[in-house]
Design a protein around this motif. Structure first.
Motif, short mmCIF file in Angstrom:
data_model
loop_
_atom_site.label_atom_id
_atom_site.label_comp_id
_atom_site.label_asym_id
_atom_site.label_seq_id
_atom_site.Cartn_x
_atom_site.Cartn_y
_atom_site.Cartn_z
N LYS A 102 0.84 -1.33 -0.08
CA LYS A 102 -0.07 -0.13 -0.07
C LYS A 102 0.89 1.39 0.13
CE LYS A 102 -4.11 -1.76 2.34
NZ LYS A 102 -4.85 -1.67 3.56
N ASP A 103 0.36 2.20 -0.76
CA ASP A 103 0.92 3.59 -0.47
C ASP A 103 0.50 4.09 0.63
OD1 ASP A 103 2.58 3.12 -3.19
OD2 ASP A 103 1.01 4.05 -4.16
N MET A 104 1.24 4.62 1.50
CA MET A 104 1.00 5.45 2.72
C MET A 104 1.01 6.97 2.74
SD MET A 104 0.10 2.51 4.16
CE MET A 104 -0.43 3.10 5.75
N ARG A 109 5.69 3.35 0.54
CA ARG A 109 5.15 2.13 -0.02
C ARG A 109 5.24 1.13 0.80
NH1 ARG A 109 1.78 0.53 -4.00
NH2 ARG A 109 2.19 -1.50 -5.21
N GLN A 110 4.66 0.16 1.30
CA GLN A 110 4.78 -0.53 2.28
C GLN A 110 3.90 -1.82 2.50
OE1 GLN A 110 4.64 1.57 6.17
NE2 GLN A 110 2.80 0.63 6.71
N ILE A 127 8.80 6.61 -1.24
CA ILE A 127 8.37 6.96 -2.57
C ILE A 127 8.03 8.69 -2.62
CG2 ILE A 127 7.15 4.98 -3.24
CD1 ILE A 127 4.47 6.14 -2.17
N SER A 128 8.28 9.26 -1.46
CA SER A 128 8.42 10.80 -1.37
C SER A 128 9.37 11.28 -0.63
CB SER A 128 6.92 11.37 -0.98
OG SER A 128 7.09 12.57 -0.62
N GLU A 129 10.00 12.29 -0.73
CA GLU A 129 10.99 12.88 0.04
C GLU A 129 10.30 13.78 1.22
OE1 GLU A 129 14.33 12.74 0.05
OE2 GLU A 129 14.02 11.48 -1.69
N SER A 132 6.61 13.42 6.28
CA SER A 132 5.51 13.81 7.41
C SER A 132 4.18 13.33 7.00
CB SER A 132 5.32 15.44 7.37
OG SER A 132 5.01 15.95 6.20
N MET A 133 3.29 13.06 7.85
CA MET A 133 2.06 12.44 7.69
C MET A 133 1.08 13.41 6.95
SD MET A 133 -0.03 10.04 8.33
CE MET A 133 0.67 9.05 9.90
N ARG A 134 0.60 13.19 6.07
CA ARG A 134 -0.31 13.90 5.30
C ARG A 134 -1.66 14.37 5.95
NH1 ARG A 134 3.89 12.71 3.12
NH2 ARG A 134 4.10 12.38 0.84
N PRO A 135 -2.26 15.23 5.95
CA PRO A 135 -3.47 15.60 6.58
C PRO A 135 -4.59 14.73 5.74
CG PRO A 135 -3.08 17.53 5.29
CD PRO A 135 -1.63 16.59 5.25
N ALA A 136 -5.52 14.34 6.75
CA ALA A 136 -6.53 13.43 6.13
C ALA A 136 -7.40 14.54 4.95
CB ALA A 136 -7.67 13.10 7.14
N PRO A 137 -7.55 13.73 3.89
CA PRO A 137 -8.45 14.34 2.82
C PRO A 137 -9.86 14.74 3.39
CG PRO A 137 -7.67 12.29 2.01
CD PRO A 137 -7.46 12.15 3.44
#
Length: 233
Positions: A102-104, A109-110, A127-129, A132-137
Motif C-alpha cells: 500500500k502507498d501510505m 510504499r509498504q 516514494i516521497s521525500e 510527514s504525515m499528510r492531513p486527512a483528505p
C-alpha cells in the motif's frame, strides 16, 4: 565500524518464529535452547533476534520494527512466494500473516507482516521525500479510505476500520467514484475475512469484482485489484 541497531523481539516459542523467517529466505545465524531459548536470523542487511517468554501471548503483542528497502515490490513478492512454498498458501489472517502493498500517507510504499510471535514487521520503500504525515483528505470517501487504512494496518483496530467503511458505504446523500467504491469494498472484505466473517467477506468481494471499471480506472486501482485477486484465490 558504523553503528548498527538490531531489534530484540519476544515470542512464546522460538522454533516456529525461526521457521517463519527461514521461509522468507533468512538464515539462522545463532540458536540456543538454554539457559533460555534465543535465536538470530539474517537476510542481507536485515538482522532480527528473538527471545522466548513462557507467559507471552502473541495475540496481545505490541512489538515490532520497520525495515526500509529500496525495492519493496521484489521483497514482497519473494516473501509471499516463500510463505506459499512453506505453508502451502499465503497466510493473510491470524498468525503468521502478510498483508498487501500500500502507498501510505507519509510517503512510504509498504506492507505489514506479523510473525508467529505476534511481532509486526513493516517493510517499506520511500516514494516521497516528504515523510510527514499528510492531513486527512476532506472529501468524504477519500477521507474514509485514509482513516480506515490507518485503523486497519497501522493501529490494527479492525472493528474501528470496519465502522468507518460501513458508514461511508451506507451514505445515501453522496456516492463514491468507481475506484473509491472498489477500494472500500476490497478493504472491508479483507477486514471481514480477518475478523472471521467469511460470508460477509465473500459478498463484499463479489460486489467489488462485479464493478465495471474503465482501463484508466483499473490502472488507478491496480493495488486494490491485486488484493482482490489474492483474497478470492
Amino acid at each position: 565500524m558504523p553503528e548498527k541497531m538490531i531489534p530484540l523481539l519476544p515470542c512464546r516459542t522460538v522454533q516456529p518464529v525461526v521457521d517463519f523467517y527461514t521461509a522468507l529466505g533468512f538464515e539462522t545465524t545463532y540458536f540456543q535452547k538454554s539457559p533460555y531459548p534465543y535465536a538470530a536470523v539474517e537476510r542481507g542487511r536485515i538482522e532480527l533476534q528473538f527471545f522466548s517468554m513462557k507467559e507471552y501471548d502473541p495475540q496481545q503483542s505490541y512489538s515490532g520494527c520497520y525495515v526500509v528497502t529500496d525495492d519493496v515490490e521484489t521483497l514482497h513478492a519473494a516473501f509471499r512466494a516463500g510463505l506459499k512454498a512453506a505453508y502451502g498458501r499465503i497466510p493473510t489472517r491470524g498468525l503468521p500473516r502478510i498483508g498487501p502493498l500500500k502507498d501510505m500517507s507519509y510517503g512510504m510504499r509498504q506492507f505489514l507482516m506479523t510473525d508467529p510471535g505476534g511481532n509486526s514487521i513493516r517493510v517499506g520503500q520511500r516514494i516521497s521525500e516528504d515523510r510527514s504525515m499528510r492531513p486527512a483528505p476532506k472529501e468524504t470517501f477519500a477521507r474514509a479510505l485514509h482513516m480506515a487504512d490507518l485503523f486497519a494496518d497501522s493501529k490494527e483496530d479492525l472493528p474501528g476500520a470496519a465502522k468507518i467503511i460501513d458508514r461511508a458505504l451506507g451514505r445515501t446523500d453522496e456516492h463514491p467514484t468507481p475506484v473509491q467504491e472498489l477500494r472500500l469494498l476490497v478493504l472491508r472484505g479483507d477486514i471481514a475475512r480477518r475478523l472471521g466473517d467469511e460470508g460477509l467477506a465473500e459478498r463484499l468481494l463479489t460486489r467489488a469484482a462485479d464493478l465495471p471499471l474503465t482501463a484508466t480506472e483499473r490502472e488507478s486501482a491496480r493495488d486494490a485489484l491485486a488484493r482482490l485477486a489474492e483474497l478470492r484465490e
